[in-house]
Design an enzyme around this catalytic site. Structure first.
Site, PDB file in Angstrom:
ATOM      1  N   ASN A 293       1.830  10.418  62.181  1.00 52.20           N
ATOM      2  CA  ASN A 293       1.303  11.241  63.326  1.00 52.20           C
ATOM      3  C   ASN A 293       0.136  11.131  63.832  1.00 52.20           C
ATOM      4  O   ASN A 293      -0.439   9.982  63.741  1.00 52.20           O
ATOM      5  CB  ASN A 293       1.444  12.899  62.877  1.00 52.20           C
ATOM      6  CG  ASN A 293       2.081  13.810  63.903  1.00 52.20           C
ATOM      7  OD1 ASN A 293       1.572  13.780  65.147  1.00 52.20           O
ATOM      8  ND2 ASN A 293       3.009  14.448  63.548  1.00 52.20           N
ATOM      9  N   ARG A 294      -0.465  11.885  64.691  1.00 60.45           N
ATOM     10  CA  ARG A 294      -1.602  11.750  65.632  1.00 60.45           C
ATOM     11  C   ARG A 294      -3.013  11.911  65.088  1.00 60.45           C
ATOM     12  O   ARG A 294      -2.988  13.058  64.355  1.00 60.45           O
ATOM     13  CB  ARG A 294      -1.274  12.174  67.122  1.00 60.45           C
ATOM     14  CG  ARG A 294      -0.219  11.669  67.681  1.00 60.45           C
ATOM     15  CD  ARG A 294       0.387  12.495  68.943  1.00 60.45           C
ATOM     16  NE  ARG A 294       1.472  11.707  69.640  1.00 60.45           N
ATOM     17  CZ  ARG A 294       2.609  12.184  69.138  1.00 60.45           C
ATOM     18  NH1 ARG A 294       2.870  12.821  68.197  1.00 60.45           N
ATOM     19  NH2 ARG A 294       3.851  11.599  69.872  1.00 60.45           N
TER      20      ARG A 294
ATOM     21  N   GLU B  99      10.332  14.909  59.963  1.00 64.54           N
ATOM     22  CA  GLU B  99       9.286  13.944  59.176  1.00 64.54           C
ATOM     23  C   GLU B  99       8.560  14.983  58.220  1.00 64.54           C
ATOM     24  O   GLU B  99       7.523  15.740  58.947  1.00 64.54           O
ATOM     25  CB  GLU B  99       8.562  13.255  60.057  1.00 64.54           C
ATOM     26  CG  GLU B  99       9.197  12.278  60.981  1.00 64.54           C
ATOM     27  CD  GLU B  99       8.447  11.799  62.271  1.00 64.54           C
ATOM     28  OE1 GLU B  99       7.327  11.451  62.348  1.00 64.54           O
ATOM     29  OE2 GLU B  99       8.991  12.585  63.396  1.00 64.54           O
TER      30      GLU B  99
ATOM     31  N   GLN C  81       7.517  17.449  60.883  1.00 64.58           N
ATOM     32  CA  GLN C  81       7.249  17.256  62.130  1.00 64.58           C
ATOM     33  C   GLN C  81       8.992  17.110  62.855  1.00 64.58           C
ATOM     34  O   GLN C  81       9.764  16.370  62.351  1.00 64.58           O
ATOM     35  CB  GLN C  81       6.770  16.073  62.564  1.00 64.58           C
ATOM     36  CG  GLN C  81       6.572  15.452  64.069  1.00 64.58           C
ATOM     37  CD  GLN C  81       5.235  16.394  64.631  1.00 64.58           C
ATOM     38  OE1 GLN C  81       4.522  16.835  63.915  1.00 64.58           O
ATOM     39  NE2 GLN C  81       5.296  16.021  65.839  1.00 64.58           N
TER      40      GLN C  81
ATOM     41  N   HIS D  17       0.626   6.931  63.732  1.00 58.01           N
ATOM     42  CA  HIS D  17       1.365   6.342  62.730  1.00 58.01           C
ATOM     43  C   HIS D  17       0.490   5.266  61.966  1.00 58.01           C
ATOM     44  O   HIS D  17       1.294   4.202  61.732  1.00 58.01           O
ATOM     45  CB  HIS D  17       2.865   5.947  63.131  1.00 58.01           C
ATOM     46  CG  HIS D  17       3.648   7.104  63.426  1.00 58.01           C
ATOM     47  ND1 HIS D  17       3.351   8.276  62.801  1.00 58.01           N
ATOM     48  CD2 HIS D  17       4.588   7.382  64.264  1.00 58.01           C
ATOM     49  CE1 HIS D  17       4.437   9.220  63.383  1.00 58.01           C
ATOM     50  NE2 HIS D  17       5.113   8.694  64.128  1.00 58.01           N
TER      51      HIS D  17
ATOM     52  N   HIS E 229      10.335   7.928  58.848  1.00 51.09           N
ATOM     53  CA  HIS E 229      10.619   8.079  60.099  1.00 51.09           C
ATOM     54  C   HIS E 229      11.956   7.775  60.631  1.00 51.09           C
ATOM     55  O   HIS E 229      12.449   7.342  61.614  1.00 51.09           O
ATOM     56  CB  HIS E 229       9.666   7.301  60.946  1.00 51.09           C
ATOM     57  CG  HIS E 229       9.330   8.029  62.332  1.00 51.09           C
ATOM     58  ND1 HIS E 229      10.215   8.241  63.396  1.00 51.09           N
ATOM     59  CD2 HIS E 229       8.135   8.340  63.085  1.00 51.09           C
ATOM     60  CE1 HIS E 229       9.866   9.003  64.454  1.00 51.09           C
ATOM     61  NE2 HIS E 229       8.391   8.833  64.300  1.00 51.09           N
ATOM     62  N   THR E 230      13.036   8.040  59.581  1.00 49.22           N
ATOM     63  CA  THR E 230      14.494   7.962  60.154  1.00 49.22           C
ATOM     64  C   THR E 230      14.805   8.686  61.208  1.00 49.22           C
ATOM     65  O   THR E 230      14.435  10.139  61.191  1.00 49.22           O
ATOM     66  CB  THR E 230      15.163   8.111  58.577  1.00 49.22           C
ATOM     67  OG1 THR E 230      14.817   6.932  57.970  1.00 49.22           O
ATOM     68  CG2 THR E 230      16.506   7.912  59.134  1.00 49.22           C
ATOM     69  N   TYR E 231      15.735   8.213  62.006  1.00 51.18           N
ATOM     70  CA  TYR E 231      16.362   8.861  63.188  1.00 51.18           C
ATOM     71  C   TYR E 231      17.796   9.173  62.807  1.00 51.18           C
ATOM     72  O   TYR E 231      18.621   8.115  62.755  1.00 51.18           O
ATOM     73  CB  TYR E 231      16.420   8.082  64.404  1.00 51.18           C
ATOM     74  CG  TYR E 231      14.939   7.907  65.243  1.00 51.18           C
ATOM     75  CD1 TYR E 231      14.678   8.470  66.543  1.00 51.18           C
ATOM     76  CD2 TYR E 231      14.013   7.145  64.646  1.00 51.18           C
ATOM     77  CE1 TYR E 231      13.731   8.374  67.209  1.00 51.18           C
ATOM     78  CE2 TYR E 231      12.652   7.172  65.316  1.00 51.18           C
ATOM     79  CZ  TYR E 231      12.569   7.536  66.368  1.00 51.18           C
ATOM     80  OH  TYR E 231      11.238   7.549  67.220  1.00 51.18           O
TER      81      TYR E 231
END
Length: 344
Positions: free
Chosen positions: A83-84, A309, A281, A109, A178-180
């Site tokens: 994340n940020r 996430e 997330q 990330h 981070h799987t979509y």
């Protein structure tokens, strides 16, 4: 019974060292998953629908080349900090650290070359695979030699992802995968017909650069109240939301708990997320724009996938009232997330 197979998946380009990337195929009677030694990337995850048909439910590429080019972290383990981080900056023990800015004014990330863009060493286990790497002191601006282990194990319908780390200097760390996902099958147009619930009573509002404002807001009476299942497309319309890219605050504690559930009525596929992490997330693929050609020449459009996430809260290093993201020498970072696939 889980079988594990390892095979070649290609070589990194010469400028990246030219080394071989391996693929590990984990298979049970109900789930089949393929994972690369590059970025610990989940490239394929096949589960059954109610008719017993397998479909691949994760976005990605057919070849290594897709993953070595710029892409939105498909399937990868990201770190040192997921994340940020606001302005890519933080202070630790009286010292300022400046990270690479790769997401507008922020670091995202792990920076320019995070854990998703490196080769890990691999060890085959009875029902899975364990990856290891040493992130050297100063890598991407972070302090300390960090030893990291990521272990994937498959048991029946359940894929477990365990993250462990040890450091030589105090450092922030927050690892996630981070799987979509699209439970209709990768390449399907959108995820509007998915029903989702998240067990969270609060979430983090963000500024226009997606950094949390610092407020921990109650979900009650808002579009962020997902404690009861909502049909995603109708819910976004109802609350005039462009999509989600927000941290949901989970009940604190080191125990495994169910934190999210997704159901796709047309196929009957369900996915549960259990974790020991303090946050999740929820991201609805808002930045997918059709420019990437994925597996089987699929075009990945906006909202054609979702990510759940599990991680620490974003920008926690700069928000003392958020759960601590610091790992100290002599301690062990140890978190697990379980993905459970079923048919309803």
């Amino acid at each position: 019974m889980t079988t594990v197979r390892r095979e070649g998946f290609g070589r990194l380009p010469p400028e990246e060292g030219g080394r071989e990337v391996e693929k590990f195929v984990l298979q049970s009677e109900s789930v089949r998953v393929e994972i690369l030694s590059f970025g610990c990337i989940i490239t394929t995850l096949e589960t059954k629908d109610r008719d017993g048909q397998f479909s691949d439910v994760v976005l990605g590429f057919d070849t290594l080349e897709g993953y070595t080019r710029k892409h939105p972290f498909f399937g990868a383990v990201v770190g040192r900090v997921a994340n940020r981080i606001a302005n890519g900056r933080f202070s630790l023990d009286g010292k300022e650290y400046q990270l690479f800015l790769n997401n507008g004014p922020n670091s995202l990330h792990g920076g320019a070359k995070g854990f998703d863009k490196v080769l890990w060493s691999a060890q085959v286990l009875l029902n899975g695979v364990r990856f290891f790497r040493l992130s050297p002191d100063g890598e991407e601006g972070y302090p300390g030699d960090l030893k990291v282990w990521v272990t994937y194990t498959l048991s029946g319908r359940e894929l477990a992802i365990n993250y462990q780390a040890q450091t030589s200097k105090t450092t922030p760390i927050s690892l996630t995968n981070h799987t979509y996902f699209n439970l209709a099958g990768q390449g399907s147009r959108d995820v509007y017909d998915h029903k989702i619930s998240i067990e969270a009573e609060s979430y983090l509002p963000v500024d226009d650069t997606k950094i949390p404002t610092g407020e921990v807001a109650d979900v009650q009476g808002t579009g962020f109240d997902l404690r009861q299942p909502v049909e995603l497309g109708k819910h976004l319309q109802k609350f005039h939301l462009d999509g989600f890219d927000h941290n949901f605050c989970l009940h604190q504690g080191q125990d495994r708990r169910l934190v999210a559930r997704v159901f796709h009525p047309p196929t009957g596929r369900t996915m549960e997320v259990h974790t020991t992490q303090p946050g999740i997330q929820f991201y609805t693929g808002n930045n997918l724009d059709g420019s990437l050609k994925g597996k089987g020449a699929a075009t990945y459009l906006k909202h054609s996938a979702f990510c759940l996430e599990t991680q620490n809260w974003p920008d926690a290093i700069n928000k003392p009232h958020f759960p601590s993201v610091l790992l100290h020498p002599g301690e062990e970072y140890n978190h697990t997330t379980w993905l459970v696939f079923n048919i309803a």
